[in-house]
Design an enzyme around this catalytic site. Structure first.
Site, short mmCIF file in Angstrom:
data_model
loop_
_atom_site.label_atom_id
_atom_site.label_comp_id
_atom_site.label_asym_id
_atom_site.label_seq_id
_atom_site.Cartn_x
_atom_site.Cartn_y
_atom_site.Cartn_z
N ASP A 8 0.87 -1.16 0.00
CA ASP A 8 0.00 0.00 0.00
C ASP A 8 0.92 1.23 0.00
O ASP A 8 2.13 1.12 0.20
CB ASP A 8 -0.87 -0.05 1.26
CG ASP A 8 -1.63 1.23 1.52
OD1 ASP A 8 -2.33 1.70 0.59
OD2 ASP A 8 -1.51 1.77 2.64
N ASP A 10 -0.24 5.07 1.14
CA ASP A 10 -0.50 6.07 2.18
C ASP A 10 -0.56 5.44 3.56
O ASP A 10 -1.39 4.57 3.81
CB ASP A 10 -1.80 6.81 1.87
CG ASP A 10 -1.74 7.52 0.53
OD1 ASP A 10 -0.93 8.47 0.41
OD2 ASP A 10 -2.47 7.13 -0.40
N ASP A 183 -1.15 -0.64 6.15
CA ASP A 183 -1.39 -0.15 7.51
C ASP A 183 -2.83 -0.35 7.96
O ASP A 183 -3.11 -0.40 9.15
CB ASP A 183 -1.04 1.34 7.61
CG ASP A 183 -1.93 2.20 6.75
OD1 ASP A 183 -2.49 3.19 7.26
OD2 ASP A 183 -2.09 1.91 5.54
#
Length: 226
Positions: A8, A10, A183
Site C-alpha cells: 500500500d 499512504d 497499515d
C-alpha cells in the site's frame, strides 16, 4: 515461499497523517488569504464538500479521492470563482504534502534487499493513479517497482476482492505466494487475507489491532527472511 511483495502507499510507505496536516494547513492559509475564511469556516466547508462528494458519487471508488472536485464544490458553495482557484488549491495541497514526504525508515533498504533476493515488488493502492505516481517518485521507490494497481484502474476500492485479484493477476504467482503490506486492518490486511494472500501490517505507533504479523519498523524486515 513469497515471490511478490505488494505495498500500500499512504500510511505504509510514508506518514500520510503528518503530510495531510501540513497540506491542509497550507490550503487553509490560501483560503484565508484569497477568500477571508477563518479556520472554522474553512474546515466546515471542506467537510461539507467531502460528504457531498460521497453522496453524489454514491459508491467507494477512486473519484471519492479527487481533490479537484472537492475544491470545486467548496468554491461553488462559497460563491467564489472556480478559475483559477480550484486548480490552484489542488496544487497547494498536493505540492505541499508531496514536497514534505519522506519514506519510512528502513523501507528503501528492505526494497533493495527484496530485489537482490529476486522478489518482485508491486503497489496496491486506493486513489487516482496520477497523484500516486507523484508520491512514488518523490519517495524514491520507483527503481524497485515492477507493477502498480490503483483503485482508479481496478474500478473498486480495497477491501473489494476484485482489487486484490487484479494484484494477484499482475504478479503472475499464486495468492499464497503474495505478501501484502499495509497499515489498514480493514482495507489492506483483511481484504488481502480474504483473497488468499499472506499479510504484514505496518503499525509504527503500535495502536492498531491486527490479525497476523505486525511490524513497527521496516528495520525489522531487514533482520529476517520474508
Amino acid at each position: 515461499m513469497i515471490k511478490t511483495v505488494i505495498f500500500d502507499i499512504d500510511g505504509t510507505l510514508y506518514d500520510y497523517n503528518a503530510g495531510n496536516r501540513i497540506g491542509m494547513a497550507a490550503l487553509g492559509a490560501y483560503c484565508q488569504e484569497q477568500f477571508g475564511l477563518d479556520e472554522n469556516t474553512f474546515r466546515e466547508t471542506f467537510s461539507w464538500a467531502n460528504q457531498e462528494m460521497g453522496r453524489r458519487i454514491g459508491m467507494p471508488c477512486a473519484a471519492i479521492h479527487n481533490r479537484l472536485i472537492r475544491y470545486q464544490l467548496m468554491l461553488e458553495k462559497l460563491g467564489a470563482p472556480l478559475f483559477p482557484h480550484a486548480r490552484t488549491m489542488y496544487h497547494v495541497y498536493w505540492d505541499t504534502l508531496v514536497g514534505n514526504m519522506q519514506p519510512f525508515d528502513g523501507l528503501l533498504a528492505w526494497m533493495r534487499q527484496l530485489k537482490r533476493d529476486g522478489i518482485q515488488i508491486g503497489i496496491g493502492s486506493n486513489m487516482t493513479a496520477y497523484i500516486q505516481y507523484k508520491k512514488l517518485e518523490k519517495l524514491g521507490v520507483t527503481p524497485y517497482i515492477d507493477w502498480i494497481v490503483t483503485s482508479e484502474e481496478a474500478g473498486c476500492e480495497k477491501p473489494e476482492r476484485r482489487f486484490f485479484e487484479l494484484c494477484i493477476a499482475k504478479s503472475g504467482v499464486q495468492p499464497e505466494e503474495c505478501l501484502f503490506v499495509g497499515d489498514s486492518l480493514e482495507g489492506d490486511i483483511k481484504g488481502a487475507a480474504a483473497a488468499g494472500m499472506q499479510t504484514l501490517q505496518f503499525v509504527p505507533d503500535a495502536t492498531e489491532p491486527g490479525i497476523g504479523k505486525q511490524i513497527r519498523s521496516y528495520r525489522e524486515c531487514l533482520r529476517e527472511e520474508v
